[in-house]
Design a protein around this motif. Structure first.
Motif, short mmCIF file in Angstrom:
data_model
loop_
_atom_site.label_atom_id
_atom_site.label_comp_id
_atom_site.label_asym_id
_atom_site.label_seq_id
_atom_site.Cartn_x
_atom_site.Cartn_y
_atom_site.Cartn_z
N CYS A 7 0.85 -1.19 0.00
CA CYS A 7 0.00 0.00 0.00
C CYS A 7 0.88 1.23 0.00
N VAL A 8 0.30 2.36 -0.41
CA VAL A 8 1.03 3.61 -0.44
C VAL A 8 0.17 4.71 0.16
N ILE A 9 0.78 5.60 0.93
CA ILE A 9 0.06 6.74 1.50
C ILE A 9 0.89 8.00 1.28
N SER A 10 0.17 9.12 1.19
CA SER A 10 0.81 10.41 0.96
C SER A 10 0.41 11.39 2.05
N THR A 11 1.38 12.18 2.49
CA THR A 11 1.10 13.21 3.50
C THR A 11 0.56 14.49 2.86
N PHE A 12 0.65 14.59 1.54
CA PHE A 12 0.43 15.85 0.83
C PHE A 12 -0.92 16.49 1.16
N ARG A 13 -2.00 15.71 1.16
CA ARG A 13 -3.34 16.24 1.36
C ARG A 13 -3.81 16.16 2.82
N LEU A 14 -2.91 15.80 3.71
CA LEU A 14 -3.28 15.59 5.11
C LEU A 14 -2.87 16.73 6.04
N LYS A 15 -1.99 17.62 5.57
CA LYS A 15 -1.39 18.57 6.51
C LYS A 15 -1.59 20.04 6.19
N LYS A 16 -2.56 20.35 5.36
CA LYS A 16 -2.79 21.75 4.99
C LYS A 16 -3.61 22.49 6.05
N ASN A 17 -3.05 23.58 6.56
CA ASN A 17 -3.75 24.50 7.48
C ASN A 17 -4.33 23.82 8.72
N ILE A 18 -3.58 22.89 9.29
CA ILE A 18 -4.04 22.22 10.52
C ILE A 18 -2.88 22.11 11.50
N SER A 19 -3.19 21.74 12.72
CA SER A 19 -2.16 21.54 13.74
C SER A 19 -1.38 20.26 13.45
N LYS A 20 -0.22 20.18 14.03
CA LYS A 20 0.61 18.99 13.87
C LYS A 20 -0.08 17.76 14.45
N ALA A 21 -0.76 17.93 15.57
CA ALA A 21 -1.45 16.81 16.22
C ALA A 21 -2.54 16.23 15.32
N THR A 22 -3.31 17.12 14.68
CA THR A 22 -4.37 16.68 13.77
C THR A 22 -3.77 15.97 12.56
N PHE A 23 -2.68 16.52 12.03
CA PHE A 23 -2.02 15.90 10.89
C PHE A 23 -1.56 14.48 11.22
N LEU A 24 -0.92 14.30 12.37
CA LEU A 24 -0.41 12.99 12.75
C LEU A 24 -1.55 11.99 12.96
N GLU A 25 -2.66 12.46 13.50
CA GLU A 25 -3.81 11.57 13.68
C GLU A 25 -4.37 11.13 12.32
N ARG A 26 -4.44 12.04 11.38
CA ARG A 26 -4.89 11.70 10.02
C ARG A 26 -3.94 10.68 9.39
N LEU A 27 -2.65 10.92 9.56
CA LEU A 27 -1.64 10.03 8.99
C LEU A 27 -1.80 8.62 9.54
N LYS A 28 -2.02 8.52 10.83
CA LYS A 28 -2.22 7.22 11.47
C LYS A 28 -3.44 6.51 10.90
N LYS A 29 -4.55 7.22 10.80
CA LYS A 29 -5.79 6.62 10.32
C LYS A 29 -5.66 6.11 8.89
N VAL A 30 -5.03 6.92 8.03
CA VAL A 30 -4.89 6.51 6.62
C VAL A 30 -3.98 5.28 6.51
N ALA A 31 -2.90 5.25 7.28
CA ALA A 31 -1.99 4.11 7.24
C ALA A 31 -2.69 2.83 7.69
N LEU A 32 -3.42 2.91 8.80
CA LEU A 32 -4.11 1.72 9.32
C LEU A 32 -5.23 1.29 8.38
N HIS A 33 -5.87 2.25 7.72
CA HIS A 33 -6.93 1.98 6.74
C HIS A 33 -6.38 1.18 5.56
N GLU A 34 -5.26 1.64 4.98
CA GLU A 34 -4.71 0.96 3.81
C GLU A 34 -4.17 -0.42 4.14
N ILE A 35 -3.60 -0.57 5.32
CA ILE A 35 -3.16 -1.92 5.74
C ILE A 35 -4.38 -2.82 5.89
N GLY A 36 -5.49 -2.24 6.36
CA GLY A 36 -6.73 -3.01 6.46
C GLY A 36 -7.16 -3.57 5.10
#
Length: 216
Positions: free
Chosen positions: A145-174
């Protein structure tokens, strides 16, 4: 009559005892069910190893965060591989993005591998949207699987970005594990994002019971 009443009282006491121990046994079985699920989880999922590999320059903090997130959620043994350079053969037709399908095809492996890039990735949705920007893509079932940070980190806090990154990674592994998009519970991480980050933000870091059962 007294003798009969005595028998009735004794019978009632015996019946109460039977009911009490029966309830106790049922309670023990009920309490053990989550332990059975946990044992299955540990014995069957922890045996896997997943490799995390950067495509192009990727912040090492993101790599380490995904590694820890996957280990904590799935129980995988995670190994970080050396980064790979991005090449022109995996660009989209417009040459402005990288095509997720080409990435999966090029780097598909017998090993379980999650590819991470900070570049924008796209997937052909239809003739009208030949380069639909996406967060991630994975074979279902499969190993890559492949994931990109590009569309996950625009105009948000670092904490929100990292949570999005985690969810997308776990989703694609699913998806690699064979899970389809979930229509059972909108809070489930396997729910389709349908191109909107709002769905990702509304999800819990959680699989619904139906999705967990599907993994068995």
């Amino acid at each position: 009559m007294l003798y009969t009443n005595k028998i009735i009282k004794q019978s009632y006491l015996i019946l109460c005892c039977v009911c009490f121990f029966s309830c106790q046994n049922n309670q023990q079985v009920s309490n053990n069910e989550p332990e059975k699920d946990k044992t299955f989880f540990e014995n069957n999922l922890k045996q896997k190893t997943i490799y995390i590999q950067a495509l192009g320059n990727v912040n090492q903090e993101y790599v380490n965060y995904i590694k820890k997130s996957v280990e904590n959620f799935y129980g995988y043994n995670c190994v970080v591989k050396s980064k790979l350079n991005l090449t022109n053969d995996i660009l989209t037709g417009s040459k402005r993005r990288y095509e997720a399908g080409k990435i999966l095809k090029k780097y598909n492996s017998k090993e379980n591998i999650l590819l991470l890039t900070e570049k924008d990735i796209a997937h052909r949705k239809s003739n009208e949207f030949p380069e639909w920007g996406i967060f991630g893509l994975g074979y279902r079932p499969g190993t890559t699987c492949v994931i990109s940070t590009f569309r996950l980190k625009k105009n948000i806090s670092k904490a929100t970005f990292l949570e999005r990154l985690k969810k997308v990674a776990l989703h694609e592994i699913g998806h690699n594990l064979g899970l389809e998009h979930c229509t059972n519970d909108k809070n489930c991480m396997m729910t389709s994002a349908s191109g909107t980050i709002k769905q990702v933000d509304s999800e819990k870091i959680w699989f619904c019971k139906k999705c967990w059962n599907a993994l068995k």
